[in-house]
Write an enzyme that holds these catalytic residues in place. Sequence first.
Site, mmCIF file in Angstrom:
data_model
loop_
_atom_site.group_PDB
_atom_site.id
_atom_site.type_symbol
_atom_site.label_atom_id
_atom_site.label_comp_id
_atom_site.label_asym_id
_atom_site.label_seq_id
_atom_site.Cartn_x
_atom_site.Cartn_y
_atom_site.Cartn_z
ATOM 1 C CG ASP A 26 -2.025 -0.943 1.214
ATOM 2 O OD1 ASP A 26 -2.032 -1.810 0.313
ATOM 3 O OD2 ASP A 26 -2.912 -0.859 2.082
ATOM 4 C CG HIS A 47 2.367 0.254 4.311
ATOM 5 N ND1 HIS A 47 2.160 -0.609 5.357
ATOM 6 C CD2 HIS A 47 1.208 0.944 4.133
ATOM 7 C CE1 HIS A 47 0.908 -0.446 5.808
ATOM 8 N NE2 HIS A 47 0.319 0.483 5.080
#
Length: 206
Positions: free
Chosen positions: A19, A167
């Site tokens: 993400d 991430h």
Amino acid sequence: RHFPQTLPLASKEVVLTFDDGPSSATTGRVLDALAKECVKATFFPIGKHASWHPEILKQVVAKDHTVGSHSWSHANLAKKSLAEAKDEIEYGISAVAVSAGRPLAPFFRFPGLSQTPELTAYLAERNIGIFSTDLDSFDFRTKNPDKVIAAVMTKLDKRGKGIVLLHDFQHSTAVALPALLLQLKAKGFRIVHLKAKDNLTSLPQY
């Protein structure tokens, strides 16, 4: 996990998701680590970040990873009006598609996993799949490569399979990923590449 069902993964199957990218400092390192082990992941970029670094997002696409979206600015959509939240979703989709130079997969992850029934229904109308996660690395919290690896492996040993949330803009994850991929392989986990049957069409007004 926010939904009663998850992906129909077999035991030892793992989906890696990243993400909040793309990042000029770390996404390239993540891509290099994935390429070295010949594995594919699913990326959920933020529209604003994609518009800052289109050349990096194009590298993600060129390496045949799956690209969904993660809103325009990572706002908490549950705290927005319905119209504002739809704008966040659709501007994010358009920005990522324009930056990537191609249509996206119809996959969306809510910022902070904060969805509402109205927005869930809206995405269903758009035929967009909503992704939560089976296990969170909490890489944004620990900021430590060894802890990122330990968190993922401990949770996977317990669950046996699942969608992993990482991430690609976290330095700790970029550093941890080569060793994490080797540990997954050593323990017999198989990384599954999610592919969409159809592309997502951006709405003309966005």
